[in-house]
Design an enzyme around this catalytic site. Structure first.
Site, mmCIF file in Angstrom:
data_model
loop_
_atom_site.group_PDB
_atom_site.id
_atom_site.type_symbol
_atom_site.label_atom_id
_atom_site.label_comp_id
_atom_site.label_asym_id
_atom_site.label_seq_id
_atom_site.Cartn_x
_atom_site.Cartn_y
_atom_site.Cartn_z
ATOM 1 N N CYS A 55 38.089 80.672 44.955
ATOM 2 C CA CYS A 55 39.330 80.140 44.419
ATOM 3 C C CYS A 55 39.859 80.937 43.020
ATOM 4 O O CYS A 55 39.187 80.965 42.287
ATOM 5 C CB CYS A 55 39.004 78.561 44.013
ATOM 6 N N CYS A 58 40.247 78.517 40.216
ATOM 7 C CA CYS A 58 38.768 78.017 39.585
ATOM 8 C C CYS A 58 38.368 79.312 38.698
ATOM 9 O O CYS A 58 37.885 79.327 37.724
ATOM 10 C CB CYS A 58 37.661 78.052 40.829
ATOM 11 N N CYS A 191 9.783 50.463 39.744
ATOM 12 C CA CYS A 191 9.388 51.779 40.587
ATOM 13 C C CYS A 191 10.601 52.933 40.268
ATOM 14 O O CYS A 191 11.863 52.556 40.141
ATOM 15 C CB CYS A 191 9.820 51.230 42.029
ATOM 16 N N CYS A 194 12.998 53.860 43.024
ATOM 17 C CA CYS A 194 13.679 52.601 43.277
ATOM 18 C C CYS A 194 15.109 52.834 42.249
ATOM 19 O O CYS A 194 16.344 52.612 42.538
ATOM 20 C CB CYS A 194 13.380 51.257 42.979
#
Length: 442
Positions: A55, A58, A191, A194
């Site tokens: 790009c 970019c 956890c 988790c």
């Protein structure tokens, strides 16, 4: 030999051009493997650029982005994602063009679009303004997005992130007693895996709710509190994710843990269990509004007049449309059809122009844009047309006046062959033809 060396240098330059940032820059290179840890689990503010190495805009942004990253070092994190290489990461945040800049502030699950200028000064100013807003929210007690693990919301209400908190008391009623498909996470608050899954699960829940209109739900069970549930389903590790369909035994979810993986799995579940969308004949404005108002796209077929095809020919075209509606049912698009000539204003707005039947178009009623199918009215032709649209490659135009055209009232097709209108019969028994001919001669 010189040519060979030049060739090698050319190759190395091409290869190095693929990476716009290096480890020596203050810009953090982000990938699917570190994005969750670096950005989503961070307490700080992040500016993240999604780019493609090819790009031009970019490439122009690179020196300004690097300069801004250096100036903001220790204050605001500045990162970059090669969204051409990591398409799943770009897709999660609805990146449709390059470069796209997102601001990950208080609520990491719902980043804001950066709307400022592309100079280093403008980027720094935008970052500091976002940081000031973040600090102000914290002072006022706003935390920017609740966690389903701490929130209440049982009884199907869910948390702010649309994850339904499930308990020993409500699980059977909500999950086993309903018609919806459920993906349920069994977790433990301590956890680590988790905790990593939490933002992905929460963000996926919101997206899945919208895309399936609530027919697939994401829930969560604190297995350390609701041990009866955990024991019933043999939960031995965390997080464990199970899929529940009405009347079937639960199955283990084996997919990935990113929000993109979860969303795709949920959409597949929805597609497997959902009936195909109804193919609606356009009879009035209400039929169009009802079919299209909640759909990103409305697919419209304009079929030849019944006198040109008969019932069998029309049904063949309708069968093709129904098959494609079933194929694309996870998109939640609306499907409509009309007989040629019945909706002339609509045909004119779509550029069909009264010929070339059967024809097909797709309308985005929110943006008032449409695309006209150029290929054959067949499963292959329609698939190519819709596939291009679904990935943003189709050629579109604006509906005339930026509004939906007038929809005329029409009688529904009775499913039968068409009949030519009967010619009017004239009774000539009382007419003296000789007298008439004499009048003509005079």
């Amino acid at each position: 030999m010189q040519l060979f060396i030049v060739g090698l240098l050319g190759c190395s330059l091409v290869l190095s051009a693929q990476a716009l940032y290096s480890s020596s820059d203050d810009v953090v290179e982000l990938t699917p493997s570190n994005f969750n840890r670096e950005v989503l689990q961070s307490d700080g503010l992040w500016l993240v650029e999604f780019y493609a190495p090819w790009c031009g805009h970019c490439k122009s942004l690179v020196p300004e982005w690097k300069k801004a990253a250096t100036a903001l070092k220790g204050v605001v994190k500045v990162g970059a994602v090669d969204a051409d290489q990591h398409k799943s990461l770009g897709g999660q945040y609805d990146v449709r063009g390059f470069p796209t800049i997102k601001v990950f502030g208080a609520n990491k699950n719902k980043p804001d679009d950066y709307q400022g200028g592309r100079t280093s000064q403008a980027i720094v100013d935008g970052a500091l303004n976002a940081l000031k807003a973040l600090v102000k929210d914290r002072l006022s007690g706003k935390t920017g997005g609740s966690s389903y693990k701490q929130s209440g919301g049982g009884g199907g209400g869910g948390s702010a992130q649309d994850v339904v908190e499930l308990t020993d008391d409500n699980f059977d009623k909500l999950v086993l007693g309903g018609d919806d498909v459920w993906m349920v996470e069994f977790f433990a608050p301590w956890c680590g895996h988790c905790k990593s899954l939490e933002p992905e699960w929460a963000a996926a829940a919101s997206s899945v709710k919208d895309q399936t209109k609530g027919r697939v739900k994401l829930g969560a069970v604190d297995a350390t509190v609701h041990q009866v549930l955990a024991s019933r389903y043999g939960i031995r590790g965390f997080p464990t994710i199970k899929i529940f369909r009405k009347g079937e035994e639960p199955e283990d979810y084996q997919g990935g843990r990113s929000r993109g993986d979860i969303i795709n799995a949920a959409l597949d579940l929805f597609s497997d269990n959902a009936p195909p969308p109804e193919l609606v004949e356009i009879l009035n404005e209400e039929s169009v509004k009802k079919t299209c108002e909640d759909s990103q796209l409305c697919v419209i077929g304009v079929l030849p007049h019944i006198l040109d095809t008969g019932a069998s020919g029309r049904n063949a075209y309708l069968d093709v449309m129904r098959k494609m509606a079933d194929k694309y049912k996870k998109k939640m698009w609306g499907w409509l059809w009309a007989e040629a000539g019945a909706q002339m204003d609509l045909e004119a707005a779509l550029g069909i122009g009264g010929f070339g039947y059967p024809a097909m178009a797709a309308i985005n009623t929110r943006k008032m844009k449409y695309a006209l199918m150029r290929g054959s009215f067949s499963e292959t032709g329609i698939h190519e047309f819709l596939r291009e649209l679904s990935v943003g490659r189709g050629s579109t135009a604006t509906l005339g006046g930026g509004n939906m055209p007038k929809i005329s009232s029409a009688e529904p097709w009775d499913g039968k062959d068409g009949q030519l209108p009967e010619e009017e019969e004239y009774d000539l028994s009382d007419v003296d033809l000789d007298e008439e001919f004499r009048k003509i001669e005079l």
